[in-house]
Design an enzyme around this catalytic site. Sequence first.
Site, PDB file in Angstrom:
ATOM      1  N   GLY A 269       0.765  -1.242   0.000  1.00  0.00           N
ATOM      2  CA  GLY A 269       0.000   0.000   0.000  1.00  0.00           C
ATOM      3  C   GLY A 269       0.789   1.281   0.000  1.00  0.00           C
ATOM      4  N   GLU A 317       4.219  -6.520   1.823  1.00  0.00           N
ATOM      5  CA  GLU A 317       4.131  -7.022   0.447  1.00  0.00           C
ATOM      6  C   GLU A 317       3.793  -5.879  -0.510  1.00  0.00           C
ATOM      7  OE1 GLU A 317       1.212 -10.183   0.646  1.00  0.00           O
ATOM      8  OE2 GLU A 317      -0.394  -8.798   1.152  1.00  0.00           O
ATOM      9  N   GLY A 319       3.802  -3.608  -3.913  1.00  0.00           N
ATOM     10  CA  GLY A 319       3.890  -3.833  -5.358  1.00  0.00           C
ATOM     11  C   GLY A 319       4.327  -2.547  -6.037  1.00  0.00           C
ATOM     12  N   ARG A 320       3.447  -1.551  -5.974  1.00  0.00           N
ATOM     13  CA  ARG A 320       3.675  -0.273  -6.647  1.00  0.00           C
ATOM     14  C   ARG A 320       5.036   0.344  -6.313  1.00  0.00           C
ATOM     15  NH1 ARG A 320      -0.691   2.978  -7.880  1.00  0.00           N
ATOM     16  NH2 ARG A 320      -1.841   1.805  -6.303  1.00  0.00           N
ATOM     17  N   ARG A 356      -5.157   3.302 -15.921  1.00  0.00           N
ATOM     18  CA  ARG A 356      -5.221   4.012 -14.623  1.00  0.00           C
ATOM     19  C   ARG A 356      -5.896   5.384 -14.701  1.00  0.00           C
ATOM     20  NH1 ARG A 356      -1.758   5.332 -11.495  1.00  0.00           N
ATOM     21  NH2 ARG A 356      -2.695   4.449  -9.626  1.00  0.00           N
ATOM     22  N   TYR A 360      -9.179   5.302 -12.420  1.00  0.00           N
ATOM     23  CA  TYR A 360      -9.043   5.940 -11.096  1.00  0.00           C
ATOM     24  C   TYR A 360      -8.826   7.447 -11.204  1.00  0.00           C
ATOM     25  CZ  TYR A 360      -7.318   1.106 -10.497  1.00  0.00           C
ATOM     26  OH  TYR A 360      -7.128  -0.246 -10.547  1.00  0.00           O
ATOM     27  N   CYS A 387     -12.334   4.392 -29.230  1.00  0.00           N
ATOM     28  CA  CYS A 387     -13.617   5.065 -29.468  1.00  0.00           C
ATOM     29  C   CYS A 387     -14.470   5.043 -28.209  1.00  0.00           C
ATOM     30  CB  CYS A 387     -14.322   4.419 -30.649  1.00  0.00           C
ATOM     31  SG  CYS A 387     -13.419   4.786 -32.137  1.00  0.00           S
ATOM     32  N   GLU A 388     -14.044   5.816 -27.252  1.00  0.00           N
ATOM     33  CA  GLU A 388     -14.758   5.913 -25.980  1.00  0.00           C
ATOM     34  C   GLU A 388     -14.293   7.207 -25.317  1.00  0.00           C
ATOM     35  OE1 GLU A 388     -15.590   3.225 -22.064  1.00  0.00           O
ATOM     36  OE2 GLU A 388     -15.176   2.276 -23.953  1.00  0.00           O
TER      37      GLU A 388
END
Length: 454
Positions: A269, A317, A319-320, A356, A360, A387-388
């Site tokens: 985190g 643990e 990650g980022r 991302r 987010y 196309c969004e």
Amino acid sequence: MVRSLFLPCFTNISRSHLLPNVNDTTFLYRDQSDRAALYCEDVSLDELASQYGTPLYVYSKAQILSNFRTFSETIKRTGSRNYVSYAIKANSNFEILKLLAAEGAGASVVSGGELRSALKAGFDPAKITFDGPGKTDEEIQLALQSNIVAIDVESLQELHVINDLAKAAGLKAGICIRVNPHIDAKSHPYISTGLLENKFGIAIDDAAEVFRIARSLENISIVGLHSHIGSQITELSPFIEAAESIVEFVTKLRVDDSITLQHINFGGGQAIDYHHVVSHPLLDGAETFAEPVPSFQQIADSIFPILSKTGCSINFEPGRAIVANSGALLTKVLYTKSNGDKHFVIVDAGMSDLIRPSLYHAYHEIVPLTITANRGKRTADIEGPICETGDFLAHDRLMPVVDRGEKLAVLSTGAYGYVLASNYNMRPRAAEILVSGSSHRIIRQRERLEDIIG
Ligand code: LLP
């Protein structure tokens, strides 16, 4: 004349004195005669983009190793039984897994695929844990056969399933029970996991009963407790609150139920700073304001005096924080246009390459690979080709005016970048490159259309 605008070679007006997490050696502008070019270690990103095409993910080996070593050296100082695992979901490229396995990292996996990759990459099963609220029977069987240290149990029902499957296999399952402490990580709601309204773990008020049941099950061996309250946590207070509630719980479990835990997995985190990644005088004016985020040393200094009261061994643990700032996504400008007052830069990387920003509203710094003087700045939306309307990399971003054919770097994309890529709009996924010093190699081939057309 233009040269005078540049600081000497290797200029990067570092803000690292303010920001302990910024390692300012990886992505740097190097000044050339009339321009500055962005490098990853000693490799020109423009040359990489020309050689391999775009969109292209590029990672720095030195940055990954430096990030991991910062974690492992810090945690070693807290006690010889404590260790750092890598949350593989952040970036599961096999070459990166091999790098971290060779460093002695543990691994946090969340699927059979991640478990198989971790084992193949050489992670020690004695330091592999398996999280996730929806493990299939096949995945649990694989975990049992692989002899990993612990399956992190997320519900009472799952505990019984693990016991039954272990019994059928004639094995004993090591488990940690994932406790949901109902703590607000103060992060984006989609990446907060420690509140009761989130699907993760067992409510802390119900967890003692689940530990008592676990103790009574023949094919279960209790290893400890797991907790992970969320991701991109930018303040220390949620970590401290989580540690305090875990210690209170573990102590009460020992006193009231005579259940003594050996291990605490505190989750990941740690946030990274997405706002101050590269700088150059010619980029000044771009919006890069954000509060500094806590370093791992600061987190460890706040947490360990609390957690170590339990006598348990402890692992983190992340990650980022191990991979995010090692990576950049290179993309090419396809078109520029204006609709009224609104300026658009349409690039060849979109939400299928990096989701991302769309998912987010995440901020990633976006900079040209080559910057020249006498170039104005303009506020524009950096949009993908999909196309969004939700397909964008940045909204209302002030940056140097760019034109068709120019290449840009979307920074801090080493975590939750490629792993979340898709084939939406039938777009093949990008290639991945690992840079080390002045060398570079493909660590994942670009997908071909033939791979995705039936
Ligand atoms: N442990 C567990 C149980 C997790 O669920 C996660 C991440 C981690 C560790 C690693 O968290 P980190 O240190 O990376 O924050 N896709 C989102 C992030 C999702 C994180 C999911 N769990 C993003 O792009 O921000």
